[in-house]
Motif scaffolding. Structure first.
Motif, PDB file in Angstrom:
ATOM      1  N   GLY A   1      -2.498  -4.656   8.709  1.00 27.82           N
ATOM      2  CA  GLY A   1      -2.471  -5.923   9.112  1.00 27.82           C
ATOM      3  C   GLY A   1      -3.445  -6.320   7.946  1.00 27.82           C
ATOM      4  N   GLU A   2      -3.633  -5.721   6.860  1.00 28.53           N
ATOM      5  CA  GLU A   2      -5.036  -6.258   5.739  1.00 28.53           C
ATOM      6  C   GLU A   2      -3.729  -7.621   5.423  1.00 28.53           C
ATOM      7  N   THR A   3      -4.994  -8.740   5.384  1.00 33.37           N
ATOM      8  CA  THR A   3      -3.611 -10.252   4.267  1.00 33.37           C
ATOM      9  C   THR A   3      -4.523  -9.928   3.651  1.00 33.37           C
TER      10      THR A   3
ATOM     11  N   SER B   1      -3.179   5.435   3.797  1.00 37.02           N
ATOM     12  CA  SER B   1      -1.551   6.060   4.102  1.00 37.02           C
ATOM     13  C   SER B   1      -1.831   7.151   5.475  1.00 37.02           C
ATOM     14  N   PRO B   2      -0.715   6.540   6.401  1.00 36.17           N
ATOM     15  CA  PRO B   2      -0.700   7.533   7.770  1.00 36.17           C
ATOM     16  C   PRO B   2      -0.803   8.490   8.302  1.00 36.17           C
ATOM     17  N   VAL B   3      -2.036   9.204   8.752  1.00 39.11           N
ATOM     18  CA  VAL B   3      -1.930  10.278   9.242  1.00 39.11           C
ATOM     19  C   VAL B   3      -1.319  10.827  10.404  1.00 39.11           C
ATOM     20  N   GLN B   4      -0.595  12.053  10.523  1.00 39.01           N
ATOM     21  CA  GLN B   4      -0.604  12.019  11.501  1.00 39.01           C
ATOM     22  C   GLN B   4      -1.055  12.393  12.774  1.00 39.01           C
ATOM     23  N   GLY B   5      -0.918  11.215  13.591  1.00 41.94           N
ATOM     24  CA  GLY B   5      -1.474  11.972  15.156  1.00 41.94           C
ATOM     25  C   GLY B   5      -3.202  10.581  15.120  1.00 41.94           C
ATOM     26  N   ALA B   6      -2.762   9.972  14.277  1.00 39.85           N
ATOM     27  CA  ALA B   6      -4.217   8.590  14.137  1.00 39.85           C
ATOM     28  C   ALA B   6      -3.227   7.487  14.911  1.00 39.85           C
ATOM     29  N   ALA B   7      -4.741   6.962  15.758  1.00 43.16           N
ATOM     30  CA  ALA B   7      -4.259   5.719  16.191  1.00 43.16           C
ATOM     31  C   ALA B   7      -3.651   4.093  15.546  1.00 43.16           C
ATOM     32  N   ALA B   8      -4.173   4.585  14.146  1.00 46.71           N
ATOM     33  CA  ALA B   8      -3.995   3.472  13.380  1.00 46.71           C
ATOM     34  C   ALA B   8      -2.463   2.684  13.141  1.00 46.71           C
ATOM     35  N   ASN B   9      -1.937   4.628  13.565  1.00 43.59           N
ATOM     36  CA  ASN B   9      -0.105   4.287  12.971  1.00 43.59           C
ATOM     37  C   ASN B   9       0.886   3.147  13.825  1.00 43.59           C
ATOM     38  N   ASP B  10      -0.030   3.305  14.475  1.00 43.11           N
ATOM     39  CA  ASP B  10       0.676   2.379  15.959  1.00 43.11           C
ATOM     40  C   ASP B  10      -0.071   0.447  15.412  1.00 43.11           C
ATOM     41  N   LEU B  11      -0.343   0.023  14.527  1.00 45.16           N
ATOM     42  CA  LEU B  11      -1.108  -0.809  15.019  1.00 45.16           C
ATOM     43  C   LEU B  11       0.078  -1.359  13.433  1.00 45.16           C
ATOM     44  N   PRO B  12       0.215  -3.805  14.246  1.00 46.11           N
ATOM     45  CA  PRO B  12       1.548  -3.924  13.408  1.00 46.11           C
ATOM     46  C   PRO B  12       1.260  -3.671  11.895  1.00 46.11           C
ATOM     47  N   HIS B  13       2.198  -4.581  11.942  1.00 47.76           N
ATOM     48  CA  HIS B  13       1.922  -5.388   9.873  1.00 47.76           C
ATOM     49  C   HIS B  13       1.685  -4.525   8.784  1.00 47.76           C
ATOM     50  N   PRO B  14       2.544  -3.640   9.062  1.00 54.52           N
ATOM     51  CA  PRO B  14       1.947  -2.196   7.484  1.00 54.52           C
ATOM     52  C   PRO B  14       2.598  -2.961   6.392  1.00 54.52           C
ATOM     53  N   VAL B  15       1.185  -2.419   5.539  1.00 47.73           N
ATOM     54  CA  VAL B  15       1.172  -3.130   4.212  1.00 47.73           C
ATOM     55  C   VAL B  15       2.309  -2.238   2.549  1.00 47.73           C
TER      56      VAL B  15
ATOM     57  N   GLU C   1       3.822  -0.345   0.198  1.00 45.71           N
ATOM     58  CA  GLU C   1       3.041   0.941  -0.614  1.00 45.71           C
ATOM     59  C   GLU C   1       2.509  -0.265  -2.009  1.00 45.71           C
ATOM     60  N   GLU C   2       3.635  -0.610  -2.276  1.00 42.88           N
ATOM     61  CA  GLU C   2       3.415  -1.872  -3.812  1.00 42.88           C
ATOM     62  C   GLU C   2       2.332  -2.589  -3.088  1.00 42.88           C
ATOM     63  N   VAL C   3       1.946  -3.171  -1.952  1.00 46.38           N
ATOM     64  CA  VAL C   3       0.685  -4.082  -2.396  1.00 46.38           C
ATOM     65  C   VAL C   3       0.181  -3.627  -2.246  1.00 46.38           C
ATOM     66  N   LYS C   4      -0.296  -1.662  -1.335  1.00 48.34           N
ATOM     67  CA  LYS C   4      -1.255  -1.082  -1.480  1.00 48.34           C
ATOM     68  C   LYS C   4      -1.945  -0.566  -2.268  1.00 48.34           C
ATOM     69  N   GLU C   5      -1.216  -0.123  -3.828  1.00 47.38           N
ATOM     70  CA  GLU C   5      -1.014   0.214  -4.775  1.00 47.38           C
ATOM     71  C   GLU C   5      -1.736  -0.792  -5.209  1.00 47.38           C
ATOM     72  N   GLU C   6      -1.456  -1.941  -5.695  1.00 45.08           N
ATOM     73  CA  GLU C   6      -1.534  -3.466  -6.182  1.00 45.08           C
ATOM     74  C   GLU C   6      -3.183  -3.586  -5.754  1.00 45.08           C
ATOM     75  N   ARG C   7      -3.573  -3.123  -4.767  1.00 43.41           N
ATOM     76  CA  ARG C   7      -4.837  -3.853  -4.399  1.00 43.41           C
ATOM     77  C   ARG C   7      -6.109  -3.298  -4.375  1.00 43.41           C
ATOM     78  N   ARG C   8      -5.347  -1.314  -4.237  1.00 44.48           N
ATOM     79  CA  ARG C   8      -6.563  -0.318  -4.883  1.00 44.48           C
ATOM     80  C   ARG C   8      -6.480  -0.497  -6.485  1.00 44.48           C
ATOM     81  N   ALA C   9      -5.877  -0.942  -7.564  1.00 43.46           N
ATOM     82  CA  ALA C   9      -6.087  -0.865  -8.788  1.00 43.46           C
ATOM     83  C   ALA C   9      -6.654  -1.975  -8.630  1.00 43.46           C
ATOM     84  N   ARG C  10      -6.608  -2.821  -7.821  1.00 43.64           N
ATOM     85  CA  ARG C  10      -7.893  -4.544  -8.127  1.00 43.64           C
ATOM     86  C   ARG C  10      -8.861  -3.936  -7.870  1.00 43.64           C
TER      87      ARG C  10
END
Ligand code: SF4
Length: 334
Positions: A210-212, A237-251, A253-262
């Motif tokens: 959900g991170e905009t 990155s989703p960890v098996q069993g973590a509550a955040a996995n059920d949150l809507p609007h996953p970001v 992969e390429e956006v995550k990586e691009e944000r990490r690089a920035r």
């Protein structure tokens, strides 16, 4: 087998044991070290488990709720380590600032003196041992402010490893993390006022579900303002069993990586300029190996190094800093 050693002389005990029972030599045994750190620093685990429920983390479900070790036991272990040549104690746990919450800050005994099971009391007791004391994984509770004066006094190292994780209030809420960014910034400014030499290290997660783009920009603004010394950044990155996995609007992969690089590019500029500011100063370093040491602001494995010619491993040295690159400082022994 009979041998006489001091009560905390682990090295002496091991020597006596190995004199009668040599360590079996072999390709597998030799790959399993008894202690993973060099003799001059050691990790000191003060508790196990965690009372928080950060939605990206499964540690509480694996290790359970917080269980603090008795303060007398922790300080006795620390004393034993220092007697055996350890010069730097790295205090670790899942949540160092929660130390003692589970036992309602029960009073224990340190060298016969009643002492509360509390982070600030522990820091004071460890500070009396004469070794460097470095705090890791400090959750940003209010009472963290109490240990900063001990850093200013030189009792413990002016170093705080505080995982802030994000700056957007909404993302922090989704992560079930505390504190608003403004309050965190205020506190960072206060910590620096109370202890100008403090080095602050943190970790962040980008691309949380959900991170905009606007929330990510908020994080970049926070980074500029916080002016932290060292920063680690993970793409969510989703960890098996973590509550955040059920949150809507996953970001994606390429956006995550691009944000990490920035994020990392922005922080690199900040870290570099903070290192540049050390040029011309003489820093006390602990020598890890000839030519390589660490200043008060550098934890082993995760932070930078100070490079010079010479030095004796396990000893302290004074190094005049002559230049800096993005990660390390370079200088000469004084
Ligand atoms: S991230 Fe840290 S504070 Fe949060 S639940 Fe996991 S161990 Fe506890």
């Amino acid at each position: 087998m009979l041998a006489i050693t001091g009560p905390h002389d682990t090295a002496g005990v091991m020597k006596a044991v190995h004199a009668h029972l040599p360590r079996p030599h072999g390709p597998y045994n030799d790959l399993v070290p008894v202690r993973l750190t060099p003799p001059h620093y050691a990790y000191l685990k003060i508790s196990e488990g965690c009372n928080h429920r950060c939605t990206f983390c499964i540690i509480p479900s694996m290790r359970g709720d917080l269980v603090s070790r008795p303060i007398g036991e922790v300080t006795r272990e620390a004393e034993g380590l220092v007697e055996n040549g350890v010069k730097e104690l790295l205090v670790i746990s899942q949540d160092t600032s929660a130390y003692g919450v589970d036992v309602k800050y029960r009073t224990g005994f340190v060298k016969g003196k009643p002492t509360k099971t509390r982070m600030v009391d522990l820091c004071r007791a460890l500070g009396d041992l004469g070794a460097w004391v470095r705090l890791h994984y400090v959750y940003p509770y209010q009472h963290v402010d109490e240990v900063v004066p001990l850093m200013a006094e030189g009792k413990i190292l002016p170093y705080l490893d505080v995982p802030f994780q994000h700056a957007s209030a909404r993302i922090l809420r989704l992560m079930k993390r505390p504190a608003s960014a403004e309050r965190v910034l205020e506190r960072i400014h206060r910590w620096r006022e109370a202890c100008p030499q403090i080095a602050i290290r943190s970790t962040f997660i980008v691309g949380f579900p959900g991170e905009t783009e606007a929330e990510f920009s908020e994080l970049l603004d926070f980074l500029e303002e916080a002016n932290l010394d060292r920063v680690g950044c993970f793409a969510y990155s989703p960890v098996q069993g973590a509550a955040a996995n059920d949150l809507p609007h996953p970001v994606p992969e390429e956006v995550k990586e691009e944000r990490r690089a920035r994020f990392m590019a922005a922080q690199e500029k900040i870290s570099t300029s903070r290192l540049q500011a050390k040029i011309g100063r003489t820093l006390r370093v602990i020598v890890d190996e000839p030519g390589v040491g660490r200043s008060e602001g550098d934890a082993p494995e995760i932070d930078g190094l100070v490079r010079f010619v010479g030095g004796t491993p396990g000893e302290f040295a004074q190094v005049l800093i002559e230049r800096a690159d993005e990660h390390d400082l370079h200088g000469r022994l004084e």
